[in-house]
Scaffold this motif. Structure first.
Motif, short mmCIF file in Angstrom:
data_model
loop_
_atom_site.label_atom_id
_atom_site.label_comp_id
_atom_site.label_asym_id
_atom_site.label_seq_id
_atom_site.Cartn_x
_atom_site.Cartn_y
_atom_site.Cartn_z
N LEU A 148 6.60 -5.24 2.96
CA LEU A 148 5.49 -4.40 2.16
C LEU A 148 5.99 -3.41 1.19
O LEU A 148 5.50 -3.46 -0.08
N HIS A 149 6.97 -2.83 1.92
CA HIS A 149 7.63 -1.53 1.13
C HIS A 149 8.67 -2.15 -0.04
O HIS A 149 8.80 -1.47 -1.02
N ASN A 151 9.09 -5.41 -1.05
CA ASN A 151 8.76 -6.44 -2.01
C ASN A 151 7.10 -6.13 -2.26
O ASN A 151 6.50 -7.08 -2.33
N ARG A 152 6.77 -5.09 -2.57
CA ARG A 152 5.42 -4.76 -2.87
C ARG A 152 4.90 -5.06 -4.15
O ARG A 152 3.94 -5.86 -4.44
N ASP A 153 5.99 -5.26 -5.14
CA ASP A 153 5.62 -5.72 -6.42
C ASP A 153 5.38 -7.24 -6.30
O ASP A 153 4.45 -7.89 -7.18
N GLU A 156 2.14 -7.60 -4.91
CA GLU A 156 0.81 -7.59 -5.78
C GLU A 156 0.73 -8.49 -6.93
O GLU A 156 -0.51 -8.35 -7.58
N CYS A 169 0.25 -12.84 1.98
CA CYS A 169 1.09 -12.14 2.92
C CYS A 169 1.43 -13.25 4.12
O CYS A 169 2.33 -12.86 4.94
N VAL A 244 -3.47 -4.22 4.05
CA VAL A 244 -3.78 -4.73 2.89
C VAL A 244 -5.43 -5.13 3.10
O VAL A 244 -5.89 -5.84 4.06
N ILE A 250 -2.91 -3.32 -1.60
CA ILE A 250 -1.87 -2.63 -0.83
C ILE A 250 -2.05 -1.19 -0.51
O ILE A 250 -1.93 -0.61 -1.24
N GLY A 252 -0.89 1.73 0.52
CA GLY A 252 0.25 2.84 0.98
C GLY A 252 -0.24 3.87 1.77
O GLY A 252 0.71 4.16 2.27
#
Length: 308
Positions: A148-149, A151-153, A156, A169, A244, A250, A252
């Motif tokens: 998630l950190h 490949n966050r883009d 999203e 996810c 999420v 997401i 953060g």
């Protein structure tokens, strides 16, 4: 011939001290080759002795009582150094949903233990299950948070195009589950051919027949794999549900690398103890240096008349 399960060895602290020479050897090797792990090895060995000694006292009392409540109390002991928002209840649910049903069903039916909560048999079983479960949870949660950190883009983008949080996810959860199960799969692949596992070794040293020890190890490994899978699935899903939210965002702000307050307190306490002993050591060194200077001055004063 000793009865099955009866140990024919009696170890003393002298045997433990002899075994500790292997740690000393490792520390010397670290010092000679400049590896920098000698102090860590010695510290870990000291912690191992202290923790196992305390555990032996606790288990001795629990085995003598034979109470299922005492067994349940020690079975639920768990700790985690990493955290995110609502991590404690998530990990607790993952541990409970995996270790409790697998240990109960495995002890009662697969291992034919009656009653299933016999302390001398159930506690070692739940201990092995908890150890593998904790490892699986750590791997799964770490994988989810890392993906998630990093490949966050990508996640999203999926969410922006209308994918639900489950659809966006799902690859992350699948990868986390694969990584969590990989050590167990590798261990089952080489067990018995390359290495003799600890459970089987303990049964053999206790006097059990080889065939019974092998079957016991098979059952334990199957229980560990099921427990790890359930724990990894539950932990991954709960982590994604927290990180999420239901608005498909997401969060953060819910992910944090800070340690739990318990570990912060522990580090502060150990830091103060280390500072105290370091201060005492520096005082001893200063006192030794002052004493040496005074002795040198006294010796110089005694030599002056002779030189004159």
């Amino acid at each position: 011939m000793d009865a099955p399960g009866q140990s024919n060895t009696h170890l003393t602290w002298t045997n433990v001290a002899i075994g500790g020479t292997f740690i000393v050897f490792d520390a010397v090797v670290s010092l000679v080759f400049g590896l920098g792990v000698g102090s860590s090895l010695v510290t870990a060995a000291i912690r191992c002795v202290l923790q196992l000694s305390v555990m032996a006292l606790l288990l001795g009392s629990i085995f003598s009582t034979g109470s299922p409540w005492a067994v349940a109390g020690i079975a639920f002991l768990n700790k985690s150094k990493r955290r995110y928002t609502y991590m404690f209840p998530s990990v607790l649910v993952a541990m409970a949903c995996s270790t409790i049903p697998v240990s109960l069903l495995g002890s009662r039916f697969a291992m034919s233990i009656e009653p299933f909560w016999k302390p001398d048999q159930y506690i070692p079983i739940i201990g092995m299950l908890c150890g593998s479960t904790i490892s699986g949870i750590v791997v799964a949660v770490s994988s989810v948070l890392r993906e998630l950190h990093e490949n966050r883009d990508k996640v999203e983008t999926y969410l922006a195009f209308g994918a639900s949080r489950l659809e966006a996810c799902r690859p992350i959860a699948q990868e986390a589950l694969r990584l969590a199960l990989l050590p167990t799969v590798n261990q089952m692949s080489v067990i018995g051919l390359i290495s003799i596992p600890g459970m089987m070794t303990g049964a053999l040293l206790g006097g059990s027949p080889v065939e019974q020890a092998a079957k016991l190890q098979m059952v334990i490994m199957f229980m560990i794999s099921a427990c790890t899978a359930l724990a990894a699935i539950t932990a991954s899903v709960l982590t994604l549900v927290v990180v999420v939210d239901n608005e498909h965002r997401i969060r953060g702000d819910r992910m944090s690398g800070d340690k739990h307050v318990i570990w912060k307190t522990r580090d502060a306490f150990l830091g103060r103890i280390g500072d105290f002993f370091q201060g005492v050591w520096h005082k001893l060194i200063d006192a030794f240096k002052r004493r040496k200077v005074e002795d040198d001055r006294a010796a110089e004063g005694e030599r002056r008349p002779l030189l004159g």
